[in-house]
Motif scaffolding. Sequence first.
Motif, mmCIF file in Angstrom:
data_model
loop_
_atom_site.group_PDB
_atom_site.id
_atom_site.type_symbol
_atom_site.label_atom_id
_atom_site.label_comp_id
_atom_site.label_asym_id
_atom_site.label_seq_id
_atom_site.Cartn_x
_atom_site.Cartn_y
_atom_site.Cartn_z
ATOM 1 N N LEU A 191 0.825 -1.215 0.000
ATOM 2 C CA LEU A 191 0.000 0.000 0.000
ATOM 3 C C LEU A 191 0.858 1.264 0.000
ATOM 4 N N LEU A 192 1.921 1.273 0.789
ATOM 5 C CA LEU A 192 2.800 2.444 0.832
ATOM 6 C C LEU A 192 3.521 2.651 -0.498
ATOM 7 N N CYS A 193 3.956 1.557 -1.127
ATOM 8 C CA CYS A 193 4.618 1.676 -2.435
ATOM 9 C C CYS A 193 3.659 2.229 -3.478
ATOM 10 N N ILE A 194 2.443 1.738 -3.489
ATOM 11 C CA ILE A 194 1.448 2.211 -4.463
ATOM 12 C C ILE A 194 1.149 3.686 -4.232
ATOM 13 N N GLY A 218 3.570 10.450 -9.353
ATOM 14 C CA GLY A 218 2.995 10.523 -10.688
ATOM 15 C C GLY A 218 3.490 9.435 -11.621
ATOM 16 N N VAL A 219 4.174 8.439 -11.094
ATOM 17 C CA VAL A 219 4.684 7.336 -11.900
ATOM 18 C C VAL A 219 3.554 6.398 -12.299
ATOM 19 N N LEU A 220 2.602 6.227 -11.417
ATOM 20 C CA LEU A 220 1.469 5.327 -11.637
ATOM 21 C C LEU A 220 0.195 6.153 -11.642
ATOM 22 N N LEU A 268 -5.820 1.426 -8.931
ATOM 23 C CA LEU A 268 -6.969 0.919 -8.175
ATOM 24 C C LEU A 268 -6.905 -0.584 -7.975
ATOM 25 N N LEU A 269 -6.490 -1.306 -9.008
ATOM 26 C CA LEU A 269 -6.389 -2.756 -8.898
ATOM 27 C C LEU A 269 -5.309 -3.147 -7.888
ATOM 28 N N TRP A 270 -4.195 -2.427 -7.901
ATOM 29 C CA TRP A 270 -3.125 -2.720 -6.952
ATOM 30 C C TRP A 270 -3.529 -2.347 -5.530
ATOM 31 N N LEU A 271 -4.247 -1.254 -5.386
ATOM 32 C CA LEU A 271 -4.744 -0.883 -4.055
ATOM 33 C C LEU A 271 -5.716 -1.932 -3.532
#
Length: 124
Positions: A17-20, A27-29, A35-38
């Motif tokens: 979660l912290l990486c995402i 602004g990389v992602l 949303l899917l990764w979260l």
Amino acid sequence: MSPVNQFVFILIGLCILLCILGLLKKGVLSVKYSLLWLLCGCGLLLVAVFPYIVYVIRDLFDMVMPSNVVFMIMFGFVLLLLLSHSVAVTELSHKSKRQTQSIALLEKRVRDLEQQLQNQTDKK
């Protein structure tokens, strides 16, 4: 699940979660793809905090082993990720096609204008 494993899974979920969130902040992602990764990070954190959820899902789907539930969820996540990437690739393909067509039209207009200019200078 042993308390050590539970603690490790909680740490992994928090790190994801912290990486995402860090990638979003830089602004990389984009939000669209994050949303899917979260969802994955929150799901992992939820299962780590409440491991009994896996057993409830196992009973709902009438599975024998709890590990099969985990594999089923991982397989579903991978399918969602592939679908998300397929949509992104399709959008980029359409955008590339439109840009190529507009560049070709602009090049034709430039050639036509150059031809007209050449004809006007030849007449004089």
